[in-house]
Design a protein around this motif. Structure first.
Motif, PDB file in Angstrom:
ATOM      1  N   UNK A  27     -39.089  71.568 -47.095  1.00 13.65           N
ATOM      2  CA  UNK A  27     -38.106  70.692 -47.739  1.00 13.65           C
ATOM      3  C   UNK A  27     -37.235  71.525 -48.682  1.00 13.65           C
ATOM      4  N   UNK A  28     -35.957  71.639 -48.347  1.00 16.54           N
ATOM      5  CA  UNK A  28     -35.030  72.516 -49.065  1.00 16.54           C
ATOM      6  C   UNK A  28     -34.161  71.795 -50.083  1.00 16.54           C
ATOM      7  N   UNK A  29     -34.153  70.469 -50.063  1.00 14.38           N
ATOM      8  CA  UNK A  29     -33.255  69.706 -50.927  1.00 14.38           C
ATOM      9  C   UNK A  29     -33.460  70.037 -52.398  1.00 14.38           C
ATOM     10  N   UNK A  30     -34.668  69.917 -52.886  1.00 17.27           N
ATOM     11  CA  UNK A  30     -34.941  70.171 -54.306  1.00 17.27           C
ATOM     12  C   UNK A  30     -34.731  71.641 -54.682  1.00 17.27           C
ATOM     13  N   UNK A  41     -35.884  72.638 -43.316  1.00 12.93           N
ATOM     14  CA  UNK A  41     -36.064  73.568 -42.216  1.00 12.93           C
ATOM     15  C   UNK A  41     -37.258  73.047 -41.427  1.00 12.93           C
ATOM     16  N   UNK A  42     -37.095  72.927 -40.109  1.00 13.85           N
ATOM     17  CA  UNK A  42     -38.152  72.385 -39.253  1.00 13.85           C
ATOM     18  C   UNK A  42     -38.579  73.479 -38.280  1.00 13.85           C
ATOM     19  N   UNK A  43     -39.893  73.726 -38.219  1.00 14.05           N
ATOM     20  CA  UNK A  43     -40.465  74.750 -37.335  1.00 14.05           C
ATOM     21  C   UNK A  43     -41.271  74.047 -36.255  1.00 14.05           C
ATOM     22  N   UNK A  44     -40.760  74.084 -35.025  1.00 12.50           N
ATOM     23  CA  UNK A  44     -41.389  73.363 -33.921  1.00 12.50           C
ATOM     24  C   UNK A  44     -42.121  74.387 -33.041  1.00 12.50           C
ATOM     25  N   UNK A  45     -43.443  74.403 -33.166  1.00 12.53           N
ATOM     26  CA  UNK A  45     -44.257  75.349 -32.406  1.00 12.53           C
ATOM     27  C   UNK A  45     -44.304  74.967 -30.931  1.00 12.53           C
ATOM     28  N   UNK A 107     -32.429  73.723 -38.822  1.00 16.27           N
ATOM     29  CA  UNK A 107     -32.061  73.140 -40.106  1.00 16.27           C
ATOM     30  C   UNK A 107     -31.655  71.710 -39.815  1.00 16.27           C
ATOM     31  N   UNK A 108     -32.202  70.773 -40.574  1.00 11.74           N
ATOM     32  CA  UNK A 108     -31.858  69.357 -40.443  1.00 11.74           C
ATOM     33  C   UNK A 108     -31.157  68.947 -41.732  1.00 11.74           C
ATOM     34  N   UNK A 109     -29.933  68.460 -41.598  1.00  8.78           N
ATOM     35  CA  UNK A 109     -29.110  68.082 -42.751  1.00  8.78           C
ATOM     36  C   UNK A 109     -28.718  66.621 -42.625  1.00  8.78           C
ATOM     37  N   UNK A 110     -28.961  65.848 -43.673  1.00  8.72           N
ATOM     38  CA  UNK A 110     -28.637  64.433 -43.655  1.00  8.72           C
ATOM     39  C   UNK A 110     -27.663  64.069 -44.754  1.00  8.72           C
ATOM     40  N   UNK A 111     -26.629  63.297 -44.403  1.00  8.20           N
ATOM     41  CA  UNK A 111     -25.664  62.809 -45.383  1.00  8.20           C
ATOM     42  C   UNK A 111     -25.058  61.534 -44.816  1.00  8.20           C
ATOM     43  N   UNK A 112     -24.652  60.547 -45.608  1.00  2.94           N
ATOM     44  CA  UNK A 112     -24.815  60.530 -47.052  1.00  2.94           C
ATOM     45  C   UNK A 112     -26.280  60.402 -47.416  1.00  2.94           C
ATOM     46  N   UNK A 113     -26.614  60.849 -48.619  1.00  2.00           N
ATOM     47  CA  UNK A 113     -28.019  60.778 -49.002  1.00  2.00           C
ATOM     48  C   UNK A 113     -28.482  59.331 -49.165  1.00  2.00           C
ATOM     49  N   UNK A 118     -38.305  63.004 -51.186  1.00  2.00           N
ATOM     50  CA  UNK A 118     -39.601  62.946 -50.531  1.00  2.00           C
ATOM     51  C   UNK A 118     -39.544  62.335 -49.138  1.00  2.00           C
ATOM     52  N   UNK A 119     -38.702  61.316 -48.921  1.00  2.00           N
ATOM     53  CA  UNK A 119     -38.728  60.658 -47.613  1.00  2.00           C
ATOM     54  C   UNK A 119     -37.526  60.982 -46.736  1.00  2.00           C
ATOM     55  N   UNK A 120     -36.620  61.855 -47.175  1.00  2.00           N
ATOM     56  CA  UNK A 120     -35.502  62.352 -46.366  1.00  2.00           C
ATOM     57  C   UNK A 120     -34.694  61.222 -45.741  1.00  2.00           C
ATOM     58  N   UNK A 121     -34.558  60.120 -46.450  1.00  2.00           N
ATOM     59  CA  UNK A 121     -33.784  59.009 -45.933  1.00  2.00           C
ATOM     60  C   UNK A 121     -34.668  57.971 -45.284  1.00  2.00           C
ATOM     61  N   UNK A 122     -34.129  56.823 -45.026  1.00  2.00           N
ATOM     62  CA  UNK A 122     -34.888  55.699 -44.484  1.00  2.00           C
ATOM     63  C   UNK A 122     -35.341  56.019 -43.068  1.00  2.00           C
TER      64      UNK A 122
END
Length: 130
Positions: A27-30, A41-45, A107-113, A118-122
């Motif tokens: 979680x990079x937001x904070x 940042x999401x790491x998909x094995x 990288x996953x970016x969400x806007x508008x916030x 903690x929950x990265x949006x609804x």
């Protein structure tokens, strides 16, 4: 840290797990002191698939740091390294790694916030159809 810019090395951010699957997320937001967007940042094995979901009221951008796969409304799409995918709020999406090769990094970016850091949006997991 100034609120005008921030530089973060994702490798310095603690690995966590998504609330609905075992995929690693940083979680990079904070750490970025971001207030107008959400960033992960999401790491998909190999063999992993994130939970299909939407984000109410929030479109999302996915930036493939390595070549990767994204499923949109049930259709699998290969994305080259550096490729960018925009997904609307109500579109079901999930990241996949069915290659059995190396970890896919996104990288996953969400806007508008919406929601919170903690929950990265609804985050909405649609009901499974029978």
């Amino acid at each position: 840290m100034t609120d005008e810019f921030a530089i973060v090395d994702p490798d310095d951010v603690e690995d966590e797990r998504f609330q609905t699957c075992e995929t690693t997320v940083r979680k990079l937001t904070a750490p970025l002191d971001a207030t107008e967007l959400r960033a992960n940042q999401v790491l998909v094995d190999p063999g992993e698939v994130t939970t299909p979901h939407t984000h109410e009221g929030q479109e999302e951008l996915f930036v493939a740091m390595t070549a990767g796969e994204i499923e949109i409304e049930g259709d699998l799409h290969a994305v080259p390294a550096g490729g960018v995918v925009r997904v609307g709020p109500d579109v079901v999406r999930n990241l996949c790694n069915r290659t059995g090769e190396s970890t896919h990094v996104w990288l996953a970016l969400g806007a508008p916030p919406v929601g919170s850091v903690e929950d990265f949006g609804a985050y909405v997991v649609p009901d499974e159809e029978d």
